[in-house]
Write a protein that holds these residues in place. Sequence first.
Motif, PDB file in Angstrom:
ATOM      1  N   VAL A 153       0.844  -1.191   0.000  1.00 36.02           N
ATOM      2  CA  VAL A 153       0.000   0.000   0.000  1.00 36.02           C
ATOM      3  C   VAL A 153       0.885   1.249   0.000  1.00 36.02           C
ATOM      4  N   PRO A 154       1.088   1.883  -1.151  1.00 37.08           N
ATOM      5  CA  PRO A 154       1.784   3.170  -1.167  1.00 37.08           C
ATOM      6  C   PRO A 154       0.806   4.286  -0.792  1.00 37.08           C
ATOM      7  N   VAL A 155       1.253   5.235  -0.005  1.00 34.97           N
ATOM      8  CA  VAL A 155       0.336   6.276   0.460  1.00 34.97           C
ATOM      9  C   VAL A 155       1.052   7.623   0.552  1.00 34.97           C
ATOM     10  N   LEU A 156       0.312   8.656   0.226  1.00 42.80           N
ATOM     11  CA  LEU A 156       0.748  10.044   0.435  1.00 42.80           C
ATOM     12  C   LEU A 156      -0.462  10.826   0.914  1.00 42.80           C
ATOM     13  N   THR A 161       9.279  13.298  -0.165  1.00 37.33           N
ATOM     14  CA  THR A 161       8.306  12.850  -1.150  1.00 37.33           C
ATOM     15  C   THR A 161       8.995  12.534  -2.472  1.00 37.33           C
ATOM     16  N   ARG A 162       8.817  11.291  -2.936  1.00 36.90           N
ATOM     17  CA  ARG A 162       9.455  10.827  -4.162  1.00 36.90           C
ATOM     18  C   ARG A 162       8.443  10.862  -5.305  1.00 36.90           C
ATOM     19  N   PRO A 163       8.894  10.959  -6.565  1.00 33.27           N
ATOM     20  CA  PRO A 163       7.970  10.855  -7.700  1.00 33.27           C
ATOM     21  C   PRO A 163       7.190   9.548  -7.615  1.00 33.27           C
ATOM     22  N   MET A 164       5.975   9.538  -8.155  1.00 30.33           N
ATOM     23  CA  MET A 164       5.079   8.405  -7.970  1.00 30.33           C
ATOM     24  C   MET A 164       5.697   7.084  -8.411  1.00 30.33           C
ATOM     25  N   GLN A 165       6.267   7.034  -9.635  1.00 27.16           N
ATOM     26  CA  GLN A 165       6.838   5.762 -10.089  1.00 27.16           C
ATOM     27  C   GLN A 165       7.978   5.316  -9.179  1.00 27.16           C
ATOM     28  N   GLU A 166       8.810   6.254  -8.766  1.00 21.96           N
ATOM     29  CA  GLU A 166       9.931   5.932  -7.895  1.00 21.96           C
ATOM     30  C   GLU A 166       9.435   5.395  -6.556  1.00 21.96           C
TER      31      GLU A 166
END
Length: 269
Positions: A8-11, A66-71
Amino acid sequence: MSSFSVLVPVLNGAEHIGDALNSVANQTHGNLRVVVSDNASTDATLELLDSWRDRLDLKVIRQPETRPMQEHFNAILDQVRTDHYMLLCHDDYLAQPDAVALADQALIDHPDIPAVYCDLEYVNADKRRLATRRFPRGALFAADTAGRETLRTARNMFGVPIGVRRSALGDLRYDPRFHYTMDVDLSWAMARGQMLVHIAQPLIANRYRAGNTTWQLLNKSRGEFLALHDKYGIPLNPVEHVQLSARIWAVNQQKKIFGLFGRMFEWLG
């Protein structure tokens, strides 16, 4: 040791990630590992995650910035330790309690299949059902056919994987050239020339809301579809270029209308 991972990636997901985690906690599959990667959230996401540690086999990773989404998504893919896994966006959730069990069993029953897909439930921010997307195909379907149909229709004809074999992922990761079509590209890259499994049940609830990344990426769609044509060796003549542009425009308008439809339900309560 857990046999299936839910990533689960979350921001800044404090508003909705509880629904995702609750849907995982209620799964009938009894051997799940949950990995959450927090992309330097500034809301109450971390505090909320702490409250779930007693209910789940939970690992939380905190990105320092905060990293770019793909990264960011690639970073969480690096955490897969089980033979099978799925990636669940923080604002989506599993729509049925046996979703993971069905996906895991399908991968066990078909040891040469890279991934399992399913129908989708579209819901608004308040979890009110907007529509069900059913994919008109059999229990087994060809990845290359789904890829070509995606290019022909300008819609994701793979869907969302409910189960992926770690060995099929291997060293593949999200290609930084793709944003709007990043899921299509990885699905196709993992399974090129192979068959995939489809479960004809809506096992994932895909939440449509104002904050979805989709709306921010629509203007990239034409360039990315052209890049997919190049990457997968499917040339376009001048007429097909025009046809592709027209299809992409039409699909984008449909998505905007559907988004307004979802927000209308929110306004009406």
